[in-house]
Design a protein around this motif. Sequence first.
Motif, short mmCIF file in Angstrom:
data_model
loop_
_atom_site.label_atom_id
_atom_site.label_comp_id
_atom_site.label_asym_id
_atom_site.label_seq_id
_atom_site.Cartn_x
_atom_site.Cartn_y
_atom_site.Cartn_z
N VAL A 1 0.94 9.45 -5.29
CA VAL A 1 1.31 10.82 -4.91
C VAL A 1 2.28 11.40 -5.93
CG1 VAL A 1 2.50 12.19 -3.19
CG2 VAL A 1 0.88 10.46 -2.48
N ALA A 2 3.22 10.56 -6.36
CA ALA A 2 4.21 11.03 -7.33
C ALA A 2 3.52 11.49 -8.60
CB ALA A 2 5.22 9.93 -7.63
N ILE A 3 2.58 10.68 -9.07
CA ILE A 3 1.89 11.03 -10.31
C ILE A 3 1.07 12.30 -10.10
CG2 ILE A 3 0.06 10.29 -11.85
CD1 ILE A 3 1.27 7.49 -11.67
N ARG A 4 0.46 12.37 -8.94
CA ARG A 4 -0.35 13.53 -8.62
C ARG A 4 0.50 14.81 -8.61
NH1 ARG A 4 -5.58 13.33 -6.08
NH2 ARG A 4 -6.27 15.47 -6.14
N ILE A 5 1.59 14.74 -7.88
CA ILE A 5 2.48 15.92 -7.79
C ILE A 5 2.95 16.30 -9.18
CG2 ILE A 5 4.78 16.66 -7.06
CD1 ILE A 5 4.41 15.21 -4.52
N ASN A 6 3.34 15.29 -9.92
CA ASN A 6 3.91 15.56 -11.22
C ASN A 6 2.88 16.14 -12.17
OD1 ASN A 6 6.23 15.38 -12.88
ND2 ASN A 6 5.08 13.90 -14.08
N ARG A 7 1.65 15.64 -12.06
CA ARG A 7 0.62 16.17 -12.94
C ARG A 7 0.37 17.63 -12.63
NH1 ARG A 7 -4.06 12.42 -12.63
NH2 ARG A 7 -2.85 11.15 -14.06
N THR A 8 0.46 17.98 -11.36
CA THR A 8 0.21 19.37 -10.98
C THR A 8 1.38 20.25 -11.39
OG1 THR A 8 -0.79 18.40 -9.05
CG2 THR A 8 -0.55 20.78 -9.06
N LEU A 9 2.58 19.82 -11.05
CA LEU A 9 3.73 20.69 -11.29
C LEU A 9 4.16 20.65 -12.75
CD1 LEU A 9 5.93 20.01 -8.16
CD2 LEU A 9 4.49 21.97 -8.62
N ALA B 1 0.84 -1.19 0.00
CA ALA B 1 0.00 0.00 0.00
C ALA B 1 0.87 1.24 0.00
CB ALA B 1 -0.92 0.00 1.22
N GLY B 2 1.98 1.17 0.73
CA GLY B 2 2.87 2.32 0.78
C GLY B 2 3.46 2.62 -0.59
#
Lengths: 118, 769, 519, 167
Positions: free
Chosen positions: B547-555, B539-540
């Motif tokens: 989270v990585a994909i999320r951050i990257n999609r935003t930035l 799960a981790g």
Amino acid sequence: MEVILSFLTGSLYAAGLYLMMRRSLFKLILGLMLMGHAANLLLFTIGGLKRGAPPFIQEGMSRLTGDFADPLPQALILTAIVIGFGLNAFAVMLIRRVHETTGTDDLDEMRHADGPIR
Amino acid sequence: MANPGRCGMVSGMASQTHTRAGFGGRAAGWLLALLAFFLFASLASCIKPVAEAGPLRFSLSWAPSLGVDFALAIDGLSLVFGMMITGIGGLIFIYSIAYMGGHPRLGLFLAELLLFMLSMLGLALADNLILLFIFWELTSVSSYLLIGFENEKPEARAAALQALLVTGAGGLALLAGFLLMGAGGGTMTISALNGSSFAHGGHGLYLPTLILICLGAFTKSAQFPFYFWLPNAMAAPTPVSAYLHSATMVKAGIYLLARLSPALGGTPEWRFLLVGAGTLTLLAGAYMAVIKTDLKQILAYSTVGALGVFTMALGIGGETAAQAAIVYIIAHAFYKGTLFMVAGIIHHETGIREAERLGGLWRAMPATAAAALLALLSKAGLPPFLTFLGKETLLKATLDSPWPWILTGGVVIVSISFVVAGAAVGLMPFYGPGKDYPKTPGRVPATFWMGPLILAAAGLAAGLGNGWMDRWIVSPAVSAVVGKQVQIHSALWHGLTPELGLSALAVLLGFGVYFIWSRRFRSAITWWNPHPPEWVYHAGLRALDAVAIRINRTLQSGYLRYYIIISVATALLVIAAPLAGVAPGEFHLERWLDGHAHEMALAVLMLLAAVMAATAPARMTAIVALGVVGYGMALFFMFFSAPDLAMTQFGIETLSVILMVLVVLRLPPQKKYSSPPSRLRDAGLAIAAGGVVTATLLLATHFPQGSALGDFFADNSYISAHGRNVVNVILVDFRAFDTFGEITVVSVAAIGVYSMIRQPARKKKADNR
Amino acid sequence: MMPVPMIIIAPILIPFFTALACLAAWGRRRVQRRICILGAGVLCLAGGQLFITVWRQGVVTLRLGNWPAPYGIILAADTLGASLAAVAAVIGLAAIVSATYGMDRRRETEGFYAIAQVMLMGACGAFLTGDIFNLYVWFEVLLIASFVLLSLGGGKAQLEGTVKYVALNMVASAIFLAAVGLFYGVVGTLNLADAAVKVAEVNAPALMGAIGLMFLLAFGIKAAIFPLYFWLPAAYPTPSFPVSALFGGLLTKVGLYAMIRTHGLLFIPHADFWGPLLLTLAGLTMIAGMMGALSQRGFGRIISFNLVGHMGYMLMGLGLFSPMGLAGAIYYMAADMIDIATLFLIGGAVALATGNAGGDTRRMGGLWERRPFLAALFIAPAMSLSGLPPMAGFWGKLGLLRAALADRHYWIATAALAAAFLTLLSMARLWEAVFWKPPPSERHGGPERGPERRPEQRPEQRPDQNIPFVRGYAPILVLAGLSLLLGLLAEPAFQVARSAAENIIDPAAYIRAALGEAP
Amino acid sequence: MNDPSARKEEDIMKASDGAAAAAHAPVAGKARATSLVLSTAATYLLPLLLFLSVYALARGHNLPGGGFIGGIIAASAFSLFAITHDAEAAHRALRLHPRLYIVIGLFLAGGAGLAPMVAGKPFLTALWADAPFLFIQEPNTPLIFDTGVYLVVIGGVMTIFISLMED
């Protein structure tokens, strides 16, 4: 006059940045050129503005005397202008080539180089 | 190929390299075994000097500025581990020749095994914290390669990654702990840390250091809740499991705790952490070992249980517990290594690893059966094996500990589990009725059974020679753990003690459970198959990816304008901060009055042109507006004593405008892309950024400046450089180097345009050469 | 008369004249190749010689045009500049040799060799100059050279990446130029050493703060720190891999070098403001970069994000600004230059070996069996980047961690460890996808299936393209070997880094050498 | 190894170049027809402006001017000529490929910097000769350097312009 040129410099920066935040390739390049002008004007303003005292040593004199304009910023700006021309010329060609390759002027459509997962 | 698991793999390559690697690999295997035995003998020769005269030290300077020396120390503890590593290593090399024989990459396998052996040996001998860490990480890397050796199997790759990540994360914590410990103790030399100010909780950073170091040790030694990687690591070829995951690498954490216990041990925190983790681990291992049926899984979980026992013993502290830990560690290496190798032989010969599908093999492989029986008896803790002594001492230690009932109960439970697990591997496959196997077990070559038999016999010999062991091996090792010179005397018989009773009870219960072992019994207890720690791991990782994909999609959105907006906003935030404290009066805005009318008119014109350029709907208008700004610049240069600049700017601007027109004429008509609100936002941001520039410039122009440079040029331009045009003299003489760089820029720009034009626009990305 | 230290200008002139020769030999591939490799080789020797000279004699300076400092431009090589120039030369040679097999003919003949040399010239110029406007000029040389290299060949994604690169880097240049102007206006000098003396006399905290931040911003964009790095992952992986290697090895590091070099001038007066700011940015850069790396599946893009994340380590050393921390950062910088360049070169070889030009790791695999040598070579930079001993990257990180813990900056140490863990994960996944996993054609089901469509019917997939040994593997081997060597010779390497760091922290020797006997 | 494909690519390029040329030809012809006056003027302006540019270069050390300004004047002259005629004519007027102007210019500038190094002085140290050479009273390395700048500016600008016009 420094005050007025300071405001003009700021305005040129603002206009340039605003143009760069648009979606059009053409405006991007326009913005870059305005920013270049702004930087040169900043350099010129900071060098101190002197009217009618160009840094030439008159015939018969061996050095500049009196209240002459600082020649160093002028030399720096000249260098910066020419460098800027080189960069801008390349950038202009680049946007043309980009337009030919992608078929669009819209920067928002140019996202093939990044995106979430690639 | 010999190993059925390797069927579909690189068949084309196998046929090419089969013969080549076959013989070379075998010879290399024997050679490496010889090397290992040589190292073993060298270490053995140190036994006497160490026992009589204390530790041997050796130090080479490596990176003293970073506190790293190639410092080795041989004391009782490192001798125990070093001899286990080299002795078992040699047997494993021989065993590998048979197990991996004919494998196309036998050479690689042996090389990785060698790398592991040397790293592990270095770990056991290192006397410098960072050096120890270096070897620690090297064992992680080599074990990663070994676990994933059968890399075509997804489960092997996943297990390798899991082991690497878990032990790697622990390793990083360990590094931080080591650095804190070294800084707190004033030295990186381990033997010097024992009496340091850091010892026994006397330092403000004691607890974080202890926790960090324990994280490292617990992950490496598969303590609860990190134990899950160890059973998964059984995806490795069996020699690896036998060597790394029973006898050596997983004991690295135990070794570390033992090594540091003089420096860190004896505090309530230490006891709480180690005894707590150890007890939980031994219970988890005991339970899981009983409910598994795969031979290697059974052994893996019983190893987890044993590791829990060691940790608990080290946590209890004191001479008796240390003695128990050392004796048990040695004994465990003998019997667990044997059982793993036996499991490998069974699997290799029959193709089956399920305990319940095996039986009657003793006829086909008597020597293996003998080794297995010896190991089983040892594991069960029967006299005269070394394990018996270990268990007696351990029970004595737990009975004397602050929590006698819980710990003693735990030891009894794990002992029962050991008997059951040992019997499942050592008895079940060999006796009872024969079964049908995918492969008919043939004659097992001597190279195959030699290793386990020698190891098992050595275990018996060690138990019988316990007096010798106590004097030469155990006493020096225990001395190293407790940090003072002690002498151990143990006897196989010392009366009817409670320990003996508990020990006998455990054996009886163990065999009892084994003999009533049935499907029903097992299914009754297997309903609870706890995997929460592993679930957390998966799960981790998933969450991390999300989270990585999320951050990257935003930035990393791909929208250039957002990149620019973020940059500008950052600039505003950081640059505005120092300017915020400036009083309005310091800008001296009243200076604006010194402008002449024509200059002001020009400024206003340029301002309007800039606004026009920014907002013009038509391209040509924008270009003209840009031109106005550029020529306006030239005029300002003219007004303020810079004729050279004016001329250059005028020429360059003309060329730029022509260029723009030539290029832009081919672009499609302008479109309005963005909405009014976003325009407003961008305009606000841009104006704020411009404001910051203006403010800075206002401050700077008022700053009383004086430059020695301008005066120097004014004085020397004609006299020294023979030119009256000071600007030109600066360009070609005083600062000609700038010009040198600048013409390079112009040349490269031109070349770039030239090559770009000559390369036709390609609609498709084409990268072929 | 005093012997002129010619050696200091050699790293600038050698690539200049090599580039000139390549330009003269326009269109002739073999001639250009030979000239360019020869030039890069000589540059390596010169870089090594310069480093040895500086190491033995201390700061070496050259007054260009024979004008006294601070009026003319000087070159001043201290340990930091000289060692980075030497490393840059080696990376340049490796990238250029790789280009002889990894590039298409047109890109190769039409510009690459000449422009690559100009790029080396720009990097060496930036590392060696002692004048802030001259630094700007070298930045522009680097910039235009990188523009051209990036756009060379011009695929779609490549051109789009170039646009972003050009836009943000030209903004950085405009800020840099403005900051230089303001700096000259306030301090009245351009010579770095002279400025270091004079800056102490300037009493204008707000103004100097703003100027310093402008420099930080300009260099920050070049060095790809958070939140200014977005152009990098879009641009770096798109061109041919020798170009990526050159970029990855040189460009961002030059930005960071400029930060280190000007730190004493600009930031020292407000250390209590700069330290926390730089450390915050460092931590964010590490985490954002490594998170980016985890979200990617393209080889080049993973490396690019790693590059961003690892800039955080160097920034961390600068933020700590202790001898140990800065030495760690400098050590790490050299290691990172080499490792990133190596990984990009390996990425190129991998793309050729799998016939997957785009570098999508989901369509790769099986190279552990098919290209064992390449796989072995991958391990060195991957371990070094992950901070695993005994590679060079480990020692840099060790120094940084020691410094952070010694100064009680626990959270940045935690961030550094977390980033190291994420790097380990990223590298292990890359290894698994490219080397361990069976190639797509041999994969049967499983959850890790990539987006391939009937791979056996893709004519452009030519998985067994031959990689010539000398031109293909030798550059990688040399770089990987260098990384290992830097790790094994940790003490001398760290001594160099520490001496470089001490020169930065206490620039007295630099100032004395740079200003010479001038009034 | 993949020669056939490369040749094919070149063929395609040639074809596309040809097509582009064909597409542009009428436009160019039209432009020439409509600005006959201008093109004639440019023809006569060219030598005049070139002379001016050399003058600016030569006097730059003492009066406004110098390599940049001279180069820009000359480049403007050639650009005007190129726009009013065509790229081919500009090529002919330049005599050498503009890329060679860059090479020669860079070589002169670099050489002017190197020359003092032979005499053991730092790069770019100015050397002044006492004896006049041809019509130059005081030959000196800064002038050579400036000439290099001049040629690079011409070469650079013309490379860009002619490339653009040929595209």
